[in-house]
Design a protein around this motif. Structure first.
Motif, PDB file in Angstrom:
ATOM      1  N   HIS A  49       0.811  -1.215   0.000  1.00  0.00           N
ATOM      2  CA  HIS A  49       0.000   0.000   0.000  1.00  0.00           C
ATOM      3  C   HIS A  49       0.849   1.271   0.000  1.00  0.00           C
ATOM      4  O   HIS A  49       0.320   2.365   0.204  1.00  0.00           O
ATOM      5  CB  HIS A  49      -0.938   0.001   1.209  1.00  0.00           C
ATOM      6  N   GLY A  50       2.150   1.117  -0.210  1.00  0.00           N
ATOM      7  CA  GLY A  50       3.019   2.277  -0.336  1.00  0.00           C
ATOM      8  C   GLY A  50       3.542   2.842   0.965  1.00  0.00           C
ATOM      9  O   GLY A  50       4.132   3.919   0.982  1.00  0.00           O
ATOM     10  N   HIS A  51       3.378   2.121   2.056  1.00  0.00           N
ATOM     11  CA  HIS A  51       3.861   2.597   3.353  1.00  0.00           C
ATOM     12  C   HIS A  51       5.314   2.173   3.563  1.00  0.00           C
ATOM     13  O   HIS A  51       5.708   1.070   3.167  1.00  0.00           O
ATOM     14  CB  HIS A  51       3.002   2.051   4.489  1.00  0.00           C
ATOM     15  N   PRO A  52       6.118   3.026   4.200  1.00  0.00           N
ATOM     16  CA  PRO A  52       7.513   2.636   4.472  1.00  0.00           C
ATOM     17  C   PRO A  52       7.571   1.527   5.513  1.00  0.00           C
ATOM     18  O   PRO A  52       6.713   1.439   6.407  1.00  0.00           O
ATOM     19  CB  PRO A  52       8.131   3.934   5.016  1.00  0.00           C
ATOM     20  N   VAL A  53       8.570   0.663   5.400  1.00  0.00           N
ATOM     21  CA  VAL A  53       8.754  -0.419   6.370  1.00  0.00           C
ATOM     22  C   VAL A  53      10.190  -0.391   6.868  1.00  0.00           C
ATOM     23  O   VAL A  53      11.103   0.055   6.164  1.00  0.00           O
ATOM     24  CB  VAL A  53       8.438  -1.798   5.754  1.00  0.00           C
ATOM     25  N   LEU A  54      10.393  -0.863   8.077  1.00  0.00           N
ATOM     26  CA  LEU A  54      11.734  -0.952   8.640  1.00  0.00           C
ATOM     27  C   LEU A  54      12.487  -2.099   7.985  1.00  0.00           C
ATOM     28  O   LEU A  54      11.921  -3.177   7.761  1.00  0.00           O
ATOM     29  CB  LEU A  54      11.659  -1.167  10.149  1.00  0.00           C
ATOM     30  N   SER A  55      13.758  -1.902   7.705  1.00  0.00           N
ATOM     31  CA  SER A  55      14.538  -2.954   7.058  1.00  0.00           C
ATOM     32  C   SER A  55      14.792  -4.129   7.996  1.00  0.00           C
ATOM     33  O   SER A  55      14.932  -5.270   7.551  1.00  0.00           O
ATOM     34  CB  SER A  55      15.867  -2.403   6.545  1.00  0.00           C
ATOM     35  N   THR A  56      14.845  -3.865   9.302  1.00  0.00           N
ATOM     36  CA  THR A  56      15.082  -4.918  10.292  1.00  0.00           C
ATOM     37  C   THR A  56      14.140  -4.723  11.467  1.00  0.00           C
ATOM     38  O   THR A  56      14.059  -3.620  12.021  1.00  0.00           O
ATOM     39  CB  THR A  56      16.533  -4.903  10.797  1.00  0.00           C
ATOM     40  N   VAL A  57      13.442  -5.772  11.831  1.00  0.00           N
ATOM     41  CA  VAL A  57      12.573  -5.749  13.007  1.00  0.00           C
ATOM     42  C   VAL A  57      12.957  -6.931  13.886  1.00  0.00           C
ATOM     43  O   VAL A  57      12.862  -8.088  13.452  1.00  0.00           O
ATOM     44  CB  VAL A  57      11.082  -5.848  12.619  1.00  0.00           C
ATOM     45  N   PHE A  58      13.400  -6.646  15.103  1.00  0.00           N
ATOM     46  CA  PHE A  58      13.730  -7.708  16.048  1.00  0.00           C
ATOM     47  C   PHE A  58      12.575  -7.905  17.021  1.00  0.00           C
ATOM     48  O   PHE A  58      12.035  -6.933  17.567  1.00  0.00           O
ATOM     49  CB  PHE A  58      14.995  -7.371  16.834  1.00  0.00           C
ATOM     50  N   VAL A  59      12.204  -9.162  17.222  1.00  0.00           N
ATOM     51  CA  VAL A  59      11.149  -9.531  18.162  1.00  0.00           C
ATOM     52  C   VAL A  59      11.817 -10.136  19.397  1.00  0.00           C
ATOM     53  O   VAL A  59      12.631 -11.055  19.283  1.00  0.00           O
ATOM     54  CB  VAL A  59      10.167 -10.522  17.515  1.00  0.00           C
TER      55      VAL A  59
END
Length: 309
Positions: A275-285
């Motif tokens: 949907h064109g939203h920016p995302v983080l390249s790395t997500v740690f859980v």
């Protein structure tokens, strides 16, 4: 007024239908382990919340390690079926440079240089390995005899955990007397684990098992030992049997990932990107360390409750 209401209703229904017409592909390394069953539940919940359909194709556990580039063939199939993007827990490619995939990819569970991805949602595995070793700091001293049971040399997530554990072992000057690959199939691993641990004729102070199939095999092997000869067992991931192991004191500590949240966030990131939203390249859980002393804490129980039963 009635006509206006019908017009609004038709627009709303059309919007929902359009949203649900989006299909995303999912490829994991397998589906029989409790870890992946739980991740699938998170993926399915996110797909429902995001109003997208799933086309999931998972090989049998270990098959993509034994059949070169099996996952890549599955990905090609999903692209041909018209998926808008793919959530992928990658196994290593053989004899190929970075794969060129025509739809966006979000990696889950582990990073990979084999695929260009928008984001990677995973545990910080090196740090989680350190956390596993740090759980032993109150009870191990310099020169303690330690065993590290490895999964496979080409699986990045478990290799990082093993290396994180070993970084603490070196700092604390523990003596790593067993450092062996024991495989990824639970039935095979148990025999290999017994052989590896029995190869050291002295008393082991601690054993680290960095993934579900190894942890299950190690639990069975350590539990079979005489109580006075049992090493402190630190495991990774979760299975129902580990609750009993903790309560009986066979498992000293269990570093538990949150695969449900990983799966959920991976789908959420992919749909957001579509949907064109920016995302983080790395997500740690985050992980939690479960011990016999904290197993009833609400925060611990909340993570364990997400696991498939």
């Amino acid at each position: 007024m009635i006509l206006l209401f019908c017009g609004v209703l038709c627009v709303w229904v059309g919007t929902v239908a359009a949203a649900w017409s989006t299909t995303i592909g999912v490829v994991l390394p397998g589906s029989s382990l409790v870890f992946y069953q739980t991740m699938i539940r998170g993926i399915e919940r996110a797909a429902s919340d995001q109003h997208v359909q799933l086309l999931m194709r998972n090989p049998s556990d270990g098959a993509s390690l034994e059949t070169p580039n099996l996952q890549r063939h599955i990905i090609d199939y999903l692209v041909q079926q018209g998926v808008a993007g793919i959530v992928l827990a990658p196994e290593p490619l053989q004899g190929a440079s970075t794969a060129s995939i025509s739809v966006p990819i979000v990696l889950v569970d582990r990073a990979s240089a084999d695929y260009k991805s928008l984001s990677t949602v995973s545990t910080d595995n090196f740090e989680a390995g350190r956390i596993a070793a740090q759980s032993l700091l109150p009870v191990l001293r310099k020169g303690a005899k330690v065993a590290v049971l490895r999964l496979a040399p080409n699986i990045r997530s478990t290799s990082e955990r093993e290396n994180g554990f070993l970084s603490v072992a070196r700092k604390e000057q523990w003596d790593v007397v067993v450092d062996s690959y024991v495989g990824y199939r639970p039935r095979d691993a148990e025999g290999l684990i017994a052989n590896a641990l029995n190869s050291y004729t002295g008393h082991l102070d601690a054993v680290f098992a960095p993934a579900e199939p190894i942890a299950y095999g190690a639990l069975r092997v350590v539990e079979a030992k005489a109580i006075g000869d049992r090493p402190r067992l630190v495991v990774f991931d979760w299975r129902p049997e580990f609750m009993t192991g903790l309560k009986r004191g066979v498992i000293y500590a269990d570093v538990v990932q949150d695969p449900y949240r990983m799966g959920y966030l991976a789908v959420e990131a992919l749909v957001g990107a579509l949907h064109g939203h920016p995302v983080l390249s790395t997500v740690f859980v985050d992980v939690v360390t479960v011990t016999p002393n904290n197993i009833h804490d609400p925060a611990i129980r909340a993570v364990l409750a997400t696991y498939a039963h």
